[in-house]
Design a protein around this motif. Structure first.
Motif, short mmCIF file in Angstrom:
data_model
loop_
_atom_site.label_atom_id
_atom_site.label_comp_id
_atom_site.label_asym_id
_atom_site.label_seq_id
_atom_site.Cartn_x
_atom_site.Cartn_y
_atom_site.Cartn_z
N GLU A 105 180.27 5.85 23.95
CA GLU A 105 178.87 6.60 24.83
C GLU A 105 179.51 5.65 25.65
O GLU A 105 179.09 5.43 26.53
CB GLU A 105 177.84 7.29 24.20
N GLN A 106 178.87 4.05 25.45
CA GLN A 106 179.02 2.71 26.36
C GLN A 106 180.37 2.76 26.91
O GLN A 106 180.00 2.26 28.42
CB GLN A 106 178.94 1.52 25.99
N THR A 150 180.15 5.43 17.77
CA THR A 150 180.39 6.67 18.77
C THR A 150 179.33 5.81 20.41
O THR A 150 179.98 5.74 20.48
CB THR A 150 178.59 7.44 17.51
N ARG A 151 178.59 4.90 19.29
CA ARG A 151 177.83 3.93 20.47
C ARG A 151 178.63 3.24 21.57
O ARG A 151 178.24 3.10 22.55
CB ARG A 151 176.76 2.35 19.80
N GLU A 161 181.76 5.43 28.29
CA GLU A 161 182.17 6.33 29.66
C GLU A 161 181.17 6.32 30.60
O GLU A 161 181.54 6.50 31.89
CB GLU A 161 181.33 7.48 28.29
N ALA A 162 180.26 5.62 30.03
CA ALA A 162 179.08 5.48 31.07
C ALA A 162 179.22 4.52 31.47
O ALA A 162 178.13 3.88 32.84
CB ALA A 162 177.76 5.20 30.22
#
Length: 511
Positions: free
Chosen positions: A263-264, A259-260, A266-267
Motif C-alpha cells: 500500500e505504501q 500488505t502495508r 502504491e501511494a
C-alpha cells in the motif's frame, strides 16, 4: 518438546490403538507393501507404529540423521508416518540425487509451512516446478539476484553498510554492547527494501526491527520442524505440536506487514523497482494463465526475499564472527591481510574482496561448518528410481544432510576444527557444483539467492572485521557458546553480543 514426548503426552493408549487401526485400513494394500519391500529399499531404522522414525529425529534432526548415516550408510530410507524419506549424507550420494536425478526430484512435498506460511505454495521456494515457478525465478534473477542486477544495486549495499557502521561506532562511544544478529537484520532488511520497494523499511533501529527479526527467526524455525501432520495426514487435524496454530498466527503478522508495504509503495512516488517489475508481469495480457502472477504470488515472493534474504546471510556472518572471536589468531590474521590490501585510511569496498584470499577462505570454511540450511529444503520423487542399487519409490521425500557432509571425516581432515587454511589454495566453490561444499543446495532448485548470499556474506563480514576490533561480551569463562538452534536456517542458540572498537578514521563510519 520432542516429537516422541509430544506423542506420549497427547495420545492416550486407546487413541493410539484406534489410529493404528485406521492407518492400516487407509494405507496401501498389504500386497503392494510386499512388492515394494522386495525391491531393495535403502537400509534404515525400523521406527514405530504409525509415526515410523519421526521420534528418532529429536530436536536436532540434522545431528540425529548424521549419526544414523554412520550406521546405515550414505543413502538411507526412513518410514516417516505414511511417507517414505530418503536421506543422502555424502557428496557422491548428493550428486546422484541433485545432479543425475535432478529432474525427478524437482518438486517439493506438500507441507504445513508451504500451506500456512507461503500462501498455499504460491512462492518461489515451494511452488511446483513449472511455468509460474520459472517466471518467478527469471524475474528475481533479472531484477535483483542475478549478477548484472547485483552489480546494479552495489551502491545500496555500500550505503546501508554505512548506516550500520555509524550505529556501531555510536554504540562503541557510549560503551554499549552490539547485538550482532539484530544489527545485521536491520541492515539487510533495508538493503532488500531499497531494491524491492525503493525505500528503507526500517528508518531507525529499535523495537520494530527486533520484532521483525523475531518473526523471521520464528518462521525459519517453525518451517524447519518435522510436523507430525505432514507425515501422518489423519493426525493433521489434531495439530499435536501446535505448529500449525503458530504458523497461522505468524502468517497473519507477515501478511499485515507485506500488505502495508504494498500500500505504501502504491501511494508513493518512486523510481522503477523490483516490485514494479513483478506487478507488470501480473498484468501482462500476453502471458498464459500459468505464467500470470497473482497477488498471492507477489506477496509470497516478497516473503521469500525478506526472510531468506536476511536470515540466512546474517546467521552465516554471525557464525563466522563467533569462530573468529573464539580463535583470535584468525581474526588478527584477517585484519592484517586487510590492512595490507586496503590500508586503514579508507573503508573497504566490494572490489577489494577478490584480493582478500584469507577472508574468502574464512567465508568458505563457515559455509562448510555452519551451513545456513543444514538439511536442504525437501524434494519429492516424481517417479520411482534406483540410486546406488537401491529402489526409491515414487512420492519419496528427499533430504540431503548438508551439515553432515560438511563434517564428514572421510571428506574433510579434522572436520570439527575451524580452519580457513584448508580453502586457501582450493578451487572448491559454494555455488552448487562441488557437492562437498553446497550450503545453498544444488541442481535446478538451488537457492535463487546464492549469488546474493555470497556477496553479502563476504562484503559485510570483511567490512566489519576491517572496521572494528572485536571482543565478545557474552563469553562464559572465556568459552564461546557455539550451540545450535535447529530450523530451516541454522541459528546460534545464543545470539552473539560484542564490544567493538573503531580501527579507522572517523570519516569511514559515515553513511
Amino acid at each position: 518438546m520432542t516429537v516422541a514426548t509430544t506423542l506420549v503426552v497427547v495420545l492416550s493408549r486407546e487413541l493410539l490403538l484406534y489410529v493404528l487401526v485406521v492407518y492400516i485400513l487407509v494405507s496401501k494394500s498389504l500386497s503392494t507393501i510386499i512388492v515394494v519391500s522386495r525391491k531393495r529399499l535403502p537400509p534404515g531404522p525400523t521406527g514405530f507404529p504409525v509415526v515410523g522414525a519421526l521420534p528418532l529425529l529429536g530436536s536436532m534432526p540434522h545431528v540425529a540423521l548424521a549419526k544414523m548415516a554412520k550406521k546405515y550408510g550414505p543413502v538411507m530410507y526412513l518410514k516417516t508416518g505414511t511417507l517414505g524419506m530418503v536421506v543422502a549424507s555424502t557428496p557422491s550420494s548428493a550428486r546422484a540425487f541433485l545432479k543425475t536425478l535432478d529432474s525427478n526430484f524437482s518438486n517439493r512435498p506438500a507441507n504445513a509451512g508451504a500451506t500456512h506460511l507461503a500462501y498455499g505454495a504460491q512462492d518461489m521456494v515451494f511452488a511446483p516446478y513449472g511455468p509460474r515457478w520459472r517466471l518467478l525465478r527469471r524475474l528475481s534473477n533479472l531484477h535483483m539476484l542475478g549478477g548484472k542486477a547485483l552489480d546494479g544495486w552495489a551502491n545500496v549495499r555500500a550505503s546501508e553498510l554505512g548506516h550500520m557502521l555509524e550505529a556501531m561506532n555510536r554504540a562503541s562511544r557510549e560503551g554499549e554492547v552490539v547485538v550482532v544478529p539484530e544489527m545485521l537484520v536491520y541492515a539487510m532488511a533495508n538493503m532488500i527494501g531499497q531494491v524491492i520497494l525503493s525505500r528503507r523499511v526500517f528508518v531507525t533501529k529499535g523495537e520494530e526491527v527486533n520484532e521483525f527479526k523475531d518473526m523471521v527467526v520464528e518462521l525459519m524455525t517453525s518451517a524447519g520442524y518435522f510436523n507430525i501432520g505432514d507425515f501422518v495426514p489423519i493426525l493433521a487435524w489434531m495439530d499435536l505440536q501446535g505448529i500449525e496454530r503458530g504458523m497461522k498466527a505468524l502468517h497473519k503478522k507477515f501478511d499485515k506487514l507485506i500488505t502495508r508495504m504494498l500500500e505504501q509503495h502504491e501511494a508513493s512516488a518512486h523510481k522503477p523497482d523490483f516490485l514494479d517489475a513483478i506487478i507488470a508481469a501480473s498484468l501482462d495480457d500476453y502471458s498464459s494463465e500459468e505464467e500470470r502472477l497473482s497477488t498471492s504470488n507477489i506477496k509470497a515472493l516478497l516473503l521469500n526475499l525478506f526472510t531468506a534474504g536476511t536470515d540466512t546471510s546474517s546467521s552465516t556472518i554471525e557464525w563466522a564472527l563467533s569462530e573468529m572471536l573464539k580463535k583470535g589468531k584468525i581474526l588478527k590474521r584477517a585484519q592484517e591481510e586487510m590492512d595490507r590490501v586496503v590500508g586503514r585510511e579508507r573503508r573497504l569496498v566490494e572490489s577489494d574482496i577478490e584480493k582478500l584470499g584469507y577472508l574468502k577462505a574464512i567465508c568458505k570454511e563457515t559455509f562448510r561448518k555452519h551451513p545456513s540450511t543444514p538439511l536442504n529444503l525437501p524434494r519429492i520423487s516424481s517417479e520411482a528410481c534406483v540410486v546406488n542399487g537401491h529402489y526409491i519409490p515414487k512420492g519419496t521425500r528427499l533430504s540431503v544432510n548438508i551439515w553432515a557432509i560438511g563434517r564428514d571425516p572421510e571428506v574433510w581432515e579434522d572436520p570439527l576444527e575451524f580452519n580457513p587454511d584448508r580453502f586457501l589454495h582450493s578451487k572448491m566453490d559454494p555455488r552448487g557444483n562441488d557437492f562437498e561444499l553446497m550450503p545453498f543446495g544444488a541442481g535446478r532448485r538451488i537457492c535463487a539467492g546464492t549469488r546474493m548470499g555470497i556477496v553479502l556474506v563476504e562484503y559485510i563480514l570483511a567490512t566489519l572485521v576491517h572496521s572494528f576490533d572485536w571482543k565478545a561480551a557474552d563469553q562464559d569463562n572465556n568459552i564461546m557458546n557455539m550451540e545450535e538452534a535447529f530450523g530451516i536456517a541454522l541459528q546460534k542458540a545464543t545470539p552473539l553480543k560484542a564490544l567493538v572498537t573503531p580501527r579507522l578514521p572517523l570519516h569511514c563510519y559515515l553513511p
